[in-house]
Design a protein around this motif. Structure first.
Motif, PDB file in Angstrom:
ATOM      1  N   ALA A 100      55.928  24.543  25.990  1.00  0.00           N
ATOM      2  CA  ALA A 100      55.245  23.495  26.766  1.00  0.00           C
ATOM      3  C   ALA A 100      53.880  23.984  27.242  1.00  0.00           C
ATOM      4  N   THR A 101      53.815  25.253  27.676  1.00  0.00           N
ATOM      5  CA  THR A 101      52.531  25.803  28.134  1.00  0.00           C
ATOM      6  C   THR A 101      51.507  25.793  27.002  1.00  0.00           C
ATOM      7  N   VAL A 102      51.950  26.206  25.819  1.00  0.00           N
ATOM      8  CA  VAL A 102      51.044  26.256  24.672  1.00  0.00           C
ATOM      9  C   VAL A 102      50.584  24.846  24.294  1.00  0.00           C
ATOM     10  N   VAL A 103      51.537  23.906  24.227  1.00  0.00           N
ATOM     11  CA  VAL A 103      51.213  22.523  23.858  1.00  0.00           C
ATOM     12  C   VAL A 103      50.154  21.933  24.788  1.00  0.00           C
ATOM     13  N   VAL A 104      50.331  22.143  26.082  1.00  0.00           N
ATOM     14  CA  VAL A 104      49.383  21.587  27.053  1.00  0.00           C
ATOM     15  C   VAL A 104      48.044  22.318  26.969  1.00  0.00           C
ATOM     16  N   ARG A 105      48.106  23.640  26.833  1.00  0.00           N
ATOM     17  CA  ARG A 105      46.873  24.428  26.751  1.00  0.00           C
ATOM     18  C   ARG A 105      46.023  24.017  25.547  1.00  0.00           C
ATOM     19  N   LEU A 106      46.702  23.734  24.416  1.00  0.00           N
ATOM     20  CA  LEU A 106      45.973  23.390  23.199  1.00  0.00           C
ATOM     21  C   LEU A 106      45.514  21.932  23.206  1.00  0.00           C
ATOM     22  N   GLY A 107      45.895  21.193  24.235  1.00  0.00           N
ATOM     23  CA  GLY A 107      45.386  19.833  24.368  1.00  0.00           C
ATOM     24  C   GLY A 107      46.028  18.845  23.409  1.00  0.00           C
ATOM     25  N   ARG A 149      47.121  44.391  41.071  1.00  0.00           N
ATOM     26  CA  ARG A 149      47.011  43.287  42.024  1.00  0.00           C
ATOM     27  C   ARG A 149      45.800  43.496  42.940  1.00  0.00           C
ATOM     28  N   GLY A 150      45.590  44.742  43.377  1.00  0.00           N
ATOM     29  CA  GLY A 150      44.445  45.024  44.245  1.00  0.00           C
ATOM     30  C   GLY A 150      43.125  44.740  43.538  1.00  0.00           C
ATOM     31  N   LEU A 151      42.998  45.208  42.288  1.00  0.00           N
ATOM     32  CA  LEU A 151      41.770  44.965  41.527  1.00  0.00           C
ATOM     33  C   LEU A 151      41.576  43.468  41.271  1.00  0.00           C
ATOM     34  N   ALA A 152      42.695  42.781  40.962  1.00  0.00           N
ATOM     35  CA  ALA A 152      42.609  41.340  40.702  1.00  0.00           C
ATOM     36  C   ALA A 152      42.112  40.590  41.931  1.00  0.00           C
ATOM     37  N   LEU A 153      42.551  41.038  43.112  1.00  0.00           N
ATOM     38  CA  LEU A 153      42.110  40.412  44.351  1.00  0.00           C
ATOM     39  C   LEU A 153      40.623  40.663  44.587  1.00  0.00           C
ATOM     40  N   ARG A 154      40.223  41.963  44.406  1.00  0.00           N
ATOM     41  CA  ARG A 154      38.841  42.343  44.707  1.00  0.00           C
ATOM     42  C   ARG A 154      37.862  41.661  43.754  1.00  0.00           C
ATOM     43  N   HIS A 155      38.219  41.644  42.471  1.00  0.00           N
ATOM     44  CA  HIS A 155      37.281  41.110  41.474  1.00  0.00           C
ATOM     45  C   HIS A 155      37.604  39.674  41.063  1.00  0.00           C
ATOM     46  N   ASP A 156      38.629  39.092  41.730  1.00  0.00           N
ATOM     47  CA  ASP A 156      39.029  37.721  41.439  1.00  0.00           C
ATOM     48  C   ASP A 156      39.248  37.491  39.940  1.00  0.00           C
ATOM     49  N   TRP A 157      40.036  38.398  39.348  1.00  0.00           N
ATOM     50  CA  TRP A 157      40.370  38.235  37.924  1.00  0.00           C
ATOM     51  C   TRP A 157      41.110  36.930  37.706  1.00  0.00           C
ATOM     52  N   GLN A 158      40.791  36.233  36.632  1.00  0.00           N
ATOM     53  CA  GLN A 158      41.481  34.980  36.348  1.00  0.00           C
ATOM     54  C   GLN A 158      41.930  34.902  34.898  1.00  0.00           C
ATOM     55  N   LEU A 159      43.034  34.198  34.705  1.00  0.00           N
ATOM     56  CA  LEU A 159      43.490  33.896  33.357  1.00  0.00           C
ATOM     57  C   LEU A 159      42.862  32.571  32.939  1.00  0.00           C
ATOM     58  N   PRO A 160      42.954  32.244  31.639  1.00  0.00           N
ATOM     59  CA  PRO A 160      42.418  30.937  31.207  1.00  0.00           C
ATOM     60  C   PRO A 160      43.128  29.795  31.924  1.00  0.00           C
ATOM     61  N   HIS A 161      42.460  28.672  31.958  1.00  0.00           N
ATOM     62  CA  HIS A 161      42.944  27.455  32.591  1.00  0.00           C
ATOM     63  C   HIS A 161      44.144  26.893  31.827  1.00  0.00           C
ATOM     64  N   ALA A 162      45.053  26.190  32.530  1.00  0.00           N
ATOM     65  CA  ALA A 162      46.273  25.677  31.911  1.00  0.00           C
ATOM     66  C   ALA A 162      46.025  24.546  30.923  1.00  0.00           C
ATOM     67  N   GLY A 163      44.953  23.792  31.131  1.00  0.00           N
ATOM     68  CA  GLY A 163      44.701  22.634  30.284  1.00  0.00           C
ATOM     69  C   GLY A 163      43.854  22.987  29.068  1.00  0.00           C
ATOM     70  N   PRO A 164      43.527  21.993  28.243  1.00  0.00           N
ATOM     71  CA  PRO A 164      42.714  22.243  27.048  1.00  0.00           C
ATOM     72  C   PRO A 164      41.359  22.836  27.436  1.00  0.00           C
TER      73      PRO A 164
END
Lengths: 210, 210, 210
Positions: free
Chosen positions: A72-79, B192-207
């Motif tokens: 489901a995550t992949v499907v939504v991510r790929l739009g 977790r500490g580095l992610a907080l300091r540098h505000d690391w982010q993963l790609p967005h959930a949507g397309p």
């Protein structure tokens, strides 16, 4: 693979998709999307299995259940699900999960020896659980108590009660998913769809004079 | 006292402190602070033990676990944790609890016979559970799905998977906290500490086009 | 019917009524009212029974428990509880449920062999659980952490501790509801009532200098 497992997994997938779509509309990251999909898809079943007692919930015991939120995550991510119409697609899959889970949840409860009333309540709990967790975590008004979204728990209760009654009458001695149960799924999905389209409402909770 | 118990209790204390700090910033009274500390510190473990099935959750069985939220309430009440910088201190202890629980939660699940995938999921559940309850009760956007707070569940998953993998490879036959597990705690805390300091982010959930 | 069952059912009814009243003030429909009443009335006990482990929660096992939210829904729908004063009536029944559940919850935990500290915690959990679920689903600030609503969990803890202590001292060998337990119910109800009327407050969770 038994038909019951197939119905249950499809229900997990439908609810997981609704969670991932909500995550996308809220601009969560992909991991948050996976978690919300997992919570929505597996939450109701985990609550059911924890209440039924005596075994580790299926979601933790059988890794295959984790595939649903992953896909489901992949499907939504790929739009693949028409971005920009998140809300409508979310409600569609939510309705699918509703129809599937009220059958699988009730049958699983009956298989664990619950009385018909308890099994109906358990079916409804399975339906409501995941969506409730989804809406609470994403800080939405829970679908199940929204007044502007048509009937929700009512069709689930009707479906669960039909499954429990037919089993009590001896029409489903092996507690399997048969033609009657598939009919219940279609019926519940249909009622929920019509309730959404026409915004069917039940009377207000307070005194009618207000 | 085994090292596993020490790691688990320290994790409870870290999370309890984060709960009491949030309570203070929300101007709860001391009892509300104790309750939020208790829910945050013990919530994840109680959810884990309830799902694992077959025994009363440790938090109810061993009163020593109640000391952690009690001490946390006193520490925050007496102002030993730099008032005015609640948020930063909260995130620090939350990160500590995260690192400690992903190890203790996964090991406890493995000790109860869960498969590696299920045990990893259970470790993540232990980590997320308490903080999720804390944020829901205090009506915060849950830390685990915040998009402006850096990676959260991802480092926990990596840590839990490392613990489960090393056990599956036979590197930790007695399922104890050894040097490898301590290294995982440090690693997860560092990420977790580095992610907080540098505000690391993963790609967005949507397309991605959106 | 044992007195313990009567006390527990009356507590379920009180909390169910508070849920149905909140549903009415939020303009839920009758089904949402039934669900919120059910969640509020049975939620705390289900959480307790799930944690105690080893049996299916009473609410699912004995259909009679479903009568309480059903009657509460009808009572609120028919307007028998002075519409327009929902909030005050809600708090009154909430206080009744609080007083009844801290006794029944603690006794049930002791009957399942919990130590006095664990049983006290379980009594408080039973009291808090349902109301917390109610307020989370209806998106209210949970009663248990409100700072403008007087003491809430404190009287429940005192009541649960009294019940657990008297049992430990051998004053209640059969773990029944006797005159002492009825006195505790009256005491807790009285404290909660006075705390509401006079807005009694405990010290703030943070440093006193702030």
């Amino acid at each position: 693979m038994s038909l019951l497992l197939a119905v249950d997994l499809l229900g997990v997938f439908c609810f997981a998709l609704s969670g991932c779509l909500l995550a996308a509309s809220r601009r969560f990251d992909v991991f948050g999307s996976f978690l919300l999909g997992l919570l929505t898809g597996l939450g109701g079943g985990i609550i059911r299995d924890v209440i039924l007692d005596g075994f580790v919930p299926t979601a933790f015991d059988r890794p295959v259940y984790l595939l649903a939120p992953l896909i489901a995550t992949v499907v939504v991510r790929l739009g693949w699900l028409t971005p920009g119409r998140f809300r409508r697609t979310l409600l569609l899959f939510d309705a699918g999960g509703l129809a599937l889970f009220c059958v699988s949840g009730t049958l699983i409860a009956l298989r664990h020896g619950l009385n018909p009333v308890g099994a109906t309540l358990m079916g409804v709990t399975t339906v409501i659980g995941g969506g409730l967790l989804r809406d609470i975590v994403a800080r939405e008004v829970p679908q199940v108590v929204r007044v502007d979204g048509g009937l929700y728990a009512a069709p689930a209760t009707v479906g669960a009660a039909l499954v429990a009654t037919s089993a009590t009458l001896g029409l489903n001695p092996h507690l399997r998913v048969g033609p009657g149960e598939l009919l219940v799924i279609a019926l519940v999905f249909g009622i929920r769809g019509l309730a959404l389209r026409h915004d069917w409402q039940l009377p207000h909770a307070g005194p009618s004079a207000t």
